[in-house]
Design an enzyme around this catalytic site. Sequence first.
Site, PDB file in Angstrom:
ATOM      1  N   ASP A  27      -0.830   1.607  21.689  1.00 35.50           N
ATOM      2  CA  ASP A  27      -0.656   1.521  23.140  1.00 35.50           C
ATOM      3  C   ASP A  27      -1.694   0.625  23.818  1.00 35.50           C
ATOM      4  OD1 ASP A  27      -2.566   3.487  22.505  1.00 35.50           O
ATOM      5  OD2 ASP A  27      -2.200   4.609  24.352  1.00 35.50           O
ATOM      6  N   GLU A  50      -3.325  -1.075   9.160  1.00 38.42           N
ATOM      7  CA  GLU A  50      -4.331  -2.026   9.629  1.00 38.42           C
ATOM      8  C   GLU A  50      -5.172  -2.611   8.496  1.00 38.42           C
ATOM      9  OE1 GLU A  50      -3.407   0.826  13.008  1.00 38.42           O
ATOM     10  OE2 GLU A  50      -3.899   1.033  10.854  1.00 38.42           O
ATOM     11  N   HIS A 113      -7.593   9.420  24.381  1.00 40.50           N
ATOM     12  CA  HIS A 113      -7.264   9.477  22.957  1.00 40.50           C
ATOM     13  C   HIS A 113      -7.776   8.235  22.223  1.00 40.50           C
ATOM     14  CE1 HIS A 113      -4.079   7.076  24.796  1.00 40.50           C
ATOM     15  NE2 HIS A 113      -3.806   6.574  23.603  1.00 40.50           N
ATOM     16  N   HIS A 114      -7.749   8.295  20.916  1.00 40.17           N
ATOM     17  CA  HIS A 114      -8.253   7.240  20.029  1.00 40.17           C
ATOM     18  C   HIS A 114      -9.759   7.016  20.189  1.00 40.17           C
ATOM     19  CE1 HIS A 114      -4.273   6.551  18.767  1.00 40.17           C
ATOM     20  NE2 HIS A 114      -3.953   5.489  19.495  1.00 40.17           N
ATOM     21  N   GLY A 407     -14.570  -7.130  -3.914  1.00 39.51           N
ATOM     22  CA  GLY A 407     -13.889  -6.436  -5.004  1.00 39.51           C
ATOM     23  C   GLY A 407     -13.134  -5.188  -4.588  1.00 39.51           C
ATOM     24  N   ASP A 434      -1.461  -2.112 -12.013  1.00 34.42           N
ATOM     25  CA  ASP A 434      -0.706  -0.986 -11.463  1.00 34.42           C
ATOM     26  C   ASP A 434      -1.550  -0.124 -10.537  1.00 34.42           C
ATOM     27  OD1 ASP A 434      -2.169  -0.369 -13.754  1.00 34.42           O
ATOM     28  OD2 ASP A 434      -0.820   1.225 -14.402  1.00 34.42           O
ATOM     29  N   ASN A 461      -0.792  -1.145 -17.211  1.00 32.67           N
ATOM     30  CA  ASN A 461      -1.545  -0.672 -18.371  1.00 32.67           C
ATOM     31  C   ASN A 461      -2.000   0.785 -18.191  1.00 32.67           C
ATOM     32  OD1 ASN A 461      -3.473  -1.190 -16.439  1.00 32.67           O
ATOM     33  ND2 ASN A 461      -4.379  -2.923 -17.518  1.00 32.67           N
ATOM     34  N   GLY A 463      -3.124   2.680 -15.576  1.00 33.25           N
ATOM     35  CA  GLY A 463      -4.267   3.136 -14.803  1.00 33.25           C
ATOM     36  C   GLY A 463      -5.329   2.078 -14.631  1.00 33.25           C
ATOM     37  N   GLU A 467     -12.062   0.266 -15.094  1.00 30.10           N
ATOM     38  CA  GLU A 467     -12.931   1.435 -14.987  1.00 30.10           C
ATOM     39  C   GLU A 467     -13.060   2.138 -16.334  1.00 30.10           C
ATOM     40  OE1 GLU A 467     -14.425   1.369 -12.399  1.00 30.10           O
ATOM     41  OE2 GLU A 467     -13.180   0.898 -10.677  1.00 30.10           O
TER      42      GLU A 467
END
Length: 573
Positions: A27, A50, A113-114, A407, A434, A461, A463, A467
Amino acid sequence: MFIEIGDFLNLRLKQMGIQHLFGVPGDFNLSYLEQVEADAQLEFIGNCNELNAAYAADGYARINSFAALTTTYGVGDLSAINGIAGAYAENVPVVHISGIPPLHVVQKGTLVHHTLVDGNYDNIMNCMKEFTVAQTRLTPANAVFEIDRVLRQCFLERRPVHIQLPSDITHVKVEVTDRPLDLSYPAVEPELLQSAVAKLCDILAHAKCPALLIDNEASVFGVTSLLNDLSQKCSIPFASMLTAKNIMDEGSPRYVGTYVGGASQPHVRSTIEQSDCLIGIGVRFTDVGTGVFTHQIATENYIEIKPYALTIFGQDFPGIEIGQLLVELNKKVAPRKLSKPILEKQPSTIVEVPEQQALSQDVLWNAISGFLKEDDVIIGEVGTSNSALAGLKLPATAKYIAQPLWGSIGYTLPALLGSLLAAPERRQILFIGDGSFQLTVQELSTIIRHDLKPIIFLLNNGGYTIERLIMGENAAYNDVQNWKYAEIPNVFNGTKAYKSCVVETSGQLKQTLDSIDQFDGLTFIELKLPVMDAPLSLKKFASVIARFDYGDRGYEILKQRSQKLPCKKAISF
């Protein structure tokens, strides 16, 4: 003449070359969006959230030089802040326009608000100050001056800026001149410039083994052609940082390779570290770019050129603008020939593999190296994709987009939307894992909505492989739900034709690559790869990062503990 504040802002955006505005309506920015809708030369691109809008603006700016996004106050701003921070870290000039509550509300501290409902309207601005180089809150009294000030700073520093536009002043008219936005660099004092150039010429004349080390700021500030001229005129070999992939022609006879500190190829490392006149252009010695700080640069032989500063063997020359410096240096420097030949690079070869062979990282990237073309826009997600692409020789005119420093996983899919809108005539190819895909998958619907036609390779692959290589090979926290990825384009209900397929073998990959250019539409290819398969460079980097992050003792303890854990669930395709 008199012009509405929102229209004046749009005029300045267009003078920066911006034709698309990313964002999400709310708004407090709707009055401004009405002005965007009425502008035939500026198109609003509604994003799914966003954060994605900020990523898309980042990708757009990497092709178009500048970009803009709009959010609504508070909730929208903070959702976008991660993407804006990434643009700051990576030197990407993005204009963030926040539609904020009416000016009288802000001035009176009215509870709306916000907000945090405490009457404080400085907290969001304070957040944005950490990730932008200029900020402003517009009023009818300051709008003309402040818009120009902030946008010029975006131009000069090539980093994000933040503009707060109160919802009740967008249609207020203010007086402006017909003078365009000043997009020129400040002139350097002639005597200072000539003094610096003379010193550089003298050093180069006596140097036995000069070298150039080039980082991404050379591309951001548009001086790569000047550096190529200098390299050619003086027969100076050059290397790029890992964070500056393909900004200079990697097929040049003077290109020695990528410098990554101790992880560099031996001839690259010796060229850079043994140079008696090493000229670094915009270099930032980060963990990613130096093989975790294994670089050995002799400061007494190092010349550092920054966008607005120059340091020659420890002597500072402040206020030297990089473009003007290189123009003058190319004019004045004496030509020279190579004192020793540059190591001849071996031609890359494509290895034939049996068609029935299961798909692997080696098979994939061997095939992709022959698939890429001149003028492609190639986007590599952090992880196996970026690591593998960093090791490939790309076509000279191809543009490579990644986010190696910030990253943030998931960045590349919305960035693809931005780059597609900036250059829809170019073939654009995304490689994304993925795990990353699941973070920002919604923006594929925006790509489909605008009938854009990228080629998307989804590396499935099972996951977060990057990591797993660092820590937790069998840990459940590195797993993701295995989606039916090839069916997702259909879920987003595009009315245009698209091609979607699953690839599991070398033969299927070859057949798919051979047929891609025969189809005019979005192409989505799911690649099924082994869970722990990764480029060798990533495996080495992950091990070094693990020891750096946890210390040697912590690394050994955690590794032993991780290896004792059973795999909690099988990763199946």
